[in-house]
Design an enzyme around this catalytic site. Structure first.
Site: not given
Ligand code: GPU
Length: 839
Positions: A374, A565-566, A571, A673, A677
């Site tokens: 991810h 978002k975070r 970002k 994601t 939304k």
């Molecule tokens: N992502 Br690795 C997180 O939210 N936490 C993590 O520890 C890691 C990845 C996110 C990605 O930043 C985001 O781009 C992606 O859409 C999401 O995971 C789900 O795949």
């Protein structure tokens, strides 16, 4: 009174009906009954929360009926089950979602009204399980929804954190973290299963022995044992009987472990063990893309993975299946590397505990596991120091050495004499102290590896995982993320849902591609008018909410320009701020300037230890304080920071947005994601060619997407050719003015030092190329402002976005996982009458 009806009814079948029936009167009676018998309250003293609980149990009863039938069917039919291993889940509040999925929202609304209550007020009582940080945890929840909806047998395994992600408050413009005590008032959605508890070992040493048949064996003598108790939550599918299980593990002290200390009178010692054991699942680590090296974090990972795999083996053996067929019966998905220790753990269980030989165990393991990556951020790739790892999991260290040796033997054969390859592929990073690379373990132990958007998968293949791709190209595939339209459209945007369904029917809720039927309506003036009315009403709702909660008045006719978002530098929330300050400067230079009114809405948490992210939050609130009170601005710009962005609060934000900010540095956001939304709810996107943005743009059409910024390739090239952010500052007057205003102390009561780390960082390092993308972003935003003036065209574009967003349903994503990776099929669940079942 209403009570007497239920007293008069006959016992027998009528009681069953009260737990399964859907009629308004049955539901009303069930709520009253649960208030009395579950909450132990009568109406005169019942709180809203009591009624929420009474309703939740009413709904739970209907779900239990389906859940039990589901479990029974899976058992009897010996089906292949998907096991999703994830350290995080963000399911959001369950009640509303379950009402949608069961198809009883209208009946329950009326039953609640008949009880003299308001459904929305009851829904607002639920504390959401914040058992995740952001995208990754929410993705797991969307996938659980789609698995159930597609009738795929599945179990989600994870951790029952006692404290989830912190609640965020804003004080003096700064983020303050508050402990999330989500279990304080009880949780009606979970059922503890103490009878299925398992023991998990930690520490100690290993010793070898020879068994009766003369085989060499290894025994692990632990220093400590912790008990894992499963808590099950039902996950209902949309309008199907399938109800899968989310099984979360809580750590407890084992009954027997310190029995000796107890006997010797060491009462406090025994209690101590209990306290340290329970610490294990006490709190979620609040880092989005995590920092390295905390022992408790590794303990959490190993704990839930060991519990889950022991549980799977138990289920398998209960079905009287031979261990050799394990991978035919379970597909185990690793949600990033957090559960990757499972590969070593399954090997240990098969080899040490079930006495299977290594080669067979390895085949089973590789066949069972698959791995999703991810992130591309190198600092987020998990590694563990050998020292810590070996101290906590001595047997797993040996197993990893063995896996590595056999793996590197293979590599040696393929790349004769190439020692660089060996070092690059090894599970051990020999530089920077010796560390175990969890992504490498996950790749070697899995039969399938995937990224979460097309660009991300390509960058994995050419970047962080290129050596593995070269070795096993057939293992790699892309699985672009998706989100569930049940929560992210139907539940949170009933107005839009009704408008759509009135025009094209309801099939889109399960077949999101059917939204295509909206496309011709984009040219229908009366449909466009209704669409605008819906959007306007939803924007008014958010304005009302912001008015009540923050005392801030916003204009529902302004552009709602949202970044939620975070907080992370990649970002680039600070790029958004530079745009705001640029607009502000324009007004200051020319107070009469024409400008499309905008409301900038921000939401998101920063990791508590991430100083720069917290400073960016402070910058947003500081600019907000200055701009919102400035009479010159005259309602052309408003800035809102919505505190405590979580699933619950996000549900008010997505439907109301006009413009979705997806502005990460190209090549950094794996997928995103939130972008999906927003788009599903009719916002247009301003974004870079990053993550799933690229595919969203392809789907909705380039002409319906606001694109700006460098490409991933250009980013890489610019960084390679020694990027000089200062040059952008020197040559761009508007950029210079914006940065200078921030540095000057204008937004910080004259304190020029407050934002210095941020400004200096941008001028001298700017690792995420904020300055390089500034002008392109400003130009793009100017065209957004222009376009919004033409409401007809804007609305048409929004409708086309929704009409073409079907691909981004998590149903599509899950179908791809099922076909390409898991090889599992749907299993239809029939409902056996409860009365019959009981007989
Ligand atoms: N992502 Br690795 C997180 O939210 N936490 C993590 O520890 C890691 C990845 C996110 C990605 O930043 C985001 O781009 C992606 O859409 C999401 O995971 C789900 O795949």
């Amino acid at each position: 009174s209403g009570q007497s009806d239920s007293m008069d009814v006959q016992t027998g079948p009528q009681i069953e009906d009260d737990r399964t029936g859907f009629s308004i009167e049955t539901l009303r009676r069930a709520i009253a009954d649960n208030l009395y018998y579950i909450q132990g309250k009568f109406p005169e003293i019942a709180t809203q929360y009591d009624y929420y609980m009474a309703l939740a149990y009413t709904v739970r009863d209907r779900i239990l009926h389906r859940w039990i039938n589901t479990v029974k069917t899976y058992r009897e039919q010996d089906v292949k089950v998907v096991c999703y291993l994830s350290a995080e889940y963000l399911p959001g509040p369950h009640l509303g979602n379950n009402l949608v999925n069961l198809g009883i929202y209208p009946q329950v609304e009326q039953a609640v009204r008949a009880s003299g209550l308001d459904l929305n007020a009851l829904l607002a009582e639920e504390e959401e399980p914040g058992l995740g940080n952001g995208g990754l945890g929410r993705l797991a929840a969307c996938y659980m929804d789609s698995l159930a909806t597609l009738e795929i047998p599945a179990i989600g395994y994870g951790i029952r954190y006692e404290y989830g992600i912190f609640d965020q408050e804003i004080r003096d413009g700064w983020q303050v973290e508050i402990t999330d005590k989500w279990l304080r008032l009880g949780n009606p959605w979970e059922i503890p299963r103490p009878e299925n508890a398992v023991d998990v070992k930690f520490g100690g040493y290993t010793e070898s022995y020879t068994d009766d048949q003369g085989h060499y064996r290894v025994r692990w003598v632990p220093h400590q044992v912790v008990k894992g108790v499963p808590y099950d939550t039902p996950i209902s599918g949309y309008r199907v009987n399938t109800t899968n299980t989310l099984r979360l593990w809580k750590a407890e002290a084992p009954e027997s472990f310190d029995f000796q200390a107890f006997n010797l009178g060491d009462y406090y010692g025994a209690v101590d063990t209990k306290i340290t054991s329970e610490n294990l699942t006490k709190v979620l680590y609040p880092n989005d893309e995590p920092i390295q090296g905390k022992q408790l974090r590794l303990e959490q990972q190993y704990f839930f993975v060991s519990c889950s795999l022991q549980n799977l083996l138990k289920i398998h053996l209960l079905r009287e299946d031979p261990l050799e067929t394990f991978a035919d019966k379970f597909a185990i998905q690793l949600n990033d590397t957090h559960p990757a220790i499972g590969i070593a753990e399954l090997m240990r269980l098969l080899v040490d505990e079930y006495l299977i030989n290594w080669e067979i165990a390895w085949d089973i393991t590789q066949e069972a596991f698959a791995f999703t990556n991810h992130t591309l951020l190198p600092e987020a790739l998990e590694t563990w120091s050998l020292e810590l790892f070996g101290r906590l999991l001595p047997r797993h260290l040996e197993i990893i050495y063995e896996i590595n040796q056999r793996f590197l033997d293979q590599v040696r054969l393929k790349y004769l004499g190439n020692t660089d390859k060996l070092a690059q592929l090894s599970l051990l990073d020999e530089r920077r102290g010796k560390r175990i690379r969890m992504a490498h373990l996950a790749c070697v132990g899995s039969h399938a590896i995937n990224g979460v958007a097309a660009l991300h998968t390509e960058l994995l293949k050419t970047g962080v995982l290129r050596d593995f791709y070269e070795l096993w190209p057939e293992k790699f595939s892309n699985k672009t993320n998706g989100v569930t339209p049940r929560r992210w459209m139907v539940l949170i945007n009933p107005r839009l849902t009704q408008l759509i369904s009135r025009n094209i029917g309801e099939s889109w809720i399960k077949q999101l591609d059917d939204l295509r039927q909206l496309a011709p309506l984009a040219n229908d003036p009366s449909f466009c008018h209704e669409w605008r009315q819906v959007k306007r009403a939803v924007k008014q709702d958010l304005a009302d909410y912001i008015q009540t909660t923050q005392g801030l008045t916003i204009n529902p006719d302004s552009i709602y320009d949202v970044q939620a978002k975070r907080f992370h530098e990649y970002k680039r929330q600070h790029l958004n701020v530079l745009h705001i300050v640029t607009l502000y400067n324009r007004i200051k230079h020319n107070p009469e300037i024409e400008m499309t009114p905008r409301t900038f809405i921000f939401g998101g948490k920063a990791a508590p230890g991430y100083r720069m992210a917290k400073l960016i939050i402070k910058l947003i609130t500081a600019v907000g304080d200055a701009v919102n009170q400035d009479p010159d601005v005259c309602d052309r710009i408003k800035i809102v920071f919505m505190p405590d962005f979580n699933v619950t609060n996000s549900q008010r934000i997505y439907p109301a947005a006009d413009l979705s900010e997806q502005i990460s540095t190209a090549g950094k956001e794996a997928s995103g994601t939130g972008n999906m939304k927003f788009s599903m709810n009719g916002a247009l996107t301003i974004g870079t060619l990053d993550g799933a943005n690229i595919e969203i743009r392809e789907a909705v059409g380039a002409e319906n997407f606001y694109l700006f910024g460098l490409t991933a390739q250009e980013v890489a090239d610019l960084k390679a050719s020694s990027y000089n952010p200062r040059a952008y500052y020197d040559s761009n007057a508007a950029l210079r003015e914006a940065l200078d205003l921030i540095s000057s102390g204008y937004f910080s009561h004259g304190d020029g030092s407050l934002f210095q780390p941020l400004v200096e960082g941008l001028l001298h390092h700017d690792p995420y190329l904020v300055l390089a993308d500034y002008q392109s972003y400003i130009d793009c935003q100017d065209s957004v402002g222009q376009a919004f003036q033409d409401q007809e065209t804007w609305t048409r574009t929004a409708i086309l976005n929704v009409a073409r967003i079907g691909k981004f349903s998590s149903d599509r994503a899950i179908r791809e996982y099922c076909q390409d990776i898991w090889h599992v099929d749907p299993v239809h669940i029939k409902l056996e009458e409860y009365v019959q079942a009981k007989a």
